[in-house]
Motif scaffolding. Sequence first.
Motif, PDB file in Angstrom:
ATOM      1  N   THR A 106       0.705  -1.476   0.047  1.00  0.00           N
ATOM      2  CA  THR A 106      -0.545   0.329  -0.041  1.00  0.00           C
ATOM      3  C   THR A 106       0.986   1.128  -0.299  1.00  0.00           C
ATOM      4  OG1 THR A 106      -2.179  -0.741   1.160  1.00  0.00           O
ATOM      5  CG2 THR A 106      -2.047   1.344   0.842  1.00  0.00           C
ATOM      6  N   THR A 110       1.973   3.368  -3.091  1.00  0.00           N
ATOM      7  CA  THR A 110       0.942   5.030  -2.856  1.00  0.00           C
ATOM      8  C   THR A 110       1.736   6.157  -3.807  1.00  0.00           C
ATOM      9  OG1 THR A 110      -0.383   4.774  -1.862  1.00  0.00           O
ATOM     10  CG2 THR A 110      -0.095   6.817  -1.719  1.00  0.00           C
ATOM     11  N   ASN A 134      -2.856  10.336  -5.409  1.00  0.00           N
ATOM     12  CA  ASN A 134      -1.312   9.340  -4.342  1.00  0.00           C
ATOM     13  C   ASN A 134      -0.896  10.736  -2.965  1.00  0.00           C
ATOM     14  OD1 ASN A 134      -2.448   6.770  -4.886  1.00  0.00           O
ATOM     15  ND2 ASN A 134      -2.707   7.949  -6.548  1.00  0.00           N
ATOM     16  N   LEU A 137      -3.300  10.657  -0.236  1.00  0.00           N
ATOM     17  CA  LEU A 137      -2.945   9.786   0.679  1.00  0.00           C
ATOM     18  C   LEU A 137      -1.873   8.863   1.686  1.00  0.00           C
ATOM     19  CD1 LEU A 137      -4.343   6.690  -2.065  1.00  0.00           C
ATOM     20  CD2 LEU A 137      -5.254   7.674   0.083  1.00  0.00           C
TER      21      LEU A 137
END
Length: 219
Positions: A106, A110, A134, A137
Amino acid sequence: MMKLYHGPGACSFVPLACLERVRESDGIDFEVAPVKLHKGEQLSAEYLALNPRGQVPLLLVDGKPLTQVMAIVGYLEQRFPKAHLLPVEPFERAQTVSTLAWFNNTVHTTFTHIFMPQKFAATDEAKAEVKRHNLALFRQQLGEIDGMAARAAPFLTGHQFSPLDAYALTFLRWAGLAGIDPTTLPNYWVYVQKLATYAPVERALAADRVPLNTYKPAA
Ligand SMILES: N[C@@H](CCC(=O)N[C@@H](CS)C(=O)NCC(=O)O)C(=O)O
């Protein structure tokens, strides 16, 4: 002898630091073959013959190639138990692997969307959107790691170095490249600076020659 194909600053820093830890625990030596990702060396015919996916890390063990951070770290951990690369207690170990899987599938991914948006979108507009989305994120995920760093003692799993530490350091260097000032993640920044003084990490950093703080404020 084992040989690690490593891109300075890249995720292959994780197996590099683990190998430095194994050098200390088991007295083994290993070779490092630098792969300059910005020059596209991962796409040379010679490299693609070893890893057709054109990525680092790659560990050659007796001439046989092994790829993927998770697999390489798992291999080193099983082969060199004295290095304690993962906790021994089953639940603690599973929790460490759980965080490592999140880092690898993850947080890492990202950042790939920010750094190589061309892998995920075709038009300039779509690439810019992938990057923007992203980046938000990635900030959130680094915030979560800042919380883990607040509890580091001094490593993320407690008193033993683990691959989580090397990955966390790598993400903070990537944060700077993504335009995030690492000092805005205060627990994380303090923890990483201390981690950089741990001998195996210090040696891996010296081989890598990429600074901890890669952030360049906009002029
Ligand atoms: N899932 C892979 C990811 C490897 C990866 O993303 N490697 C990057 C460096 S951090 C790379 O080689 N990028 C060059 C490219 O994709 O062209 C792993 O865990 O090893």
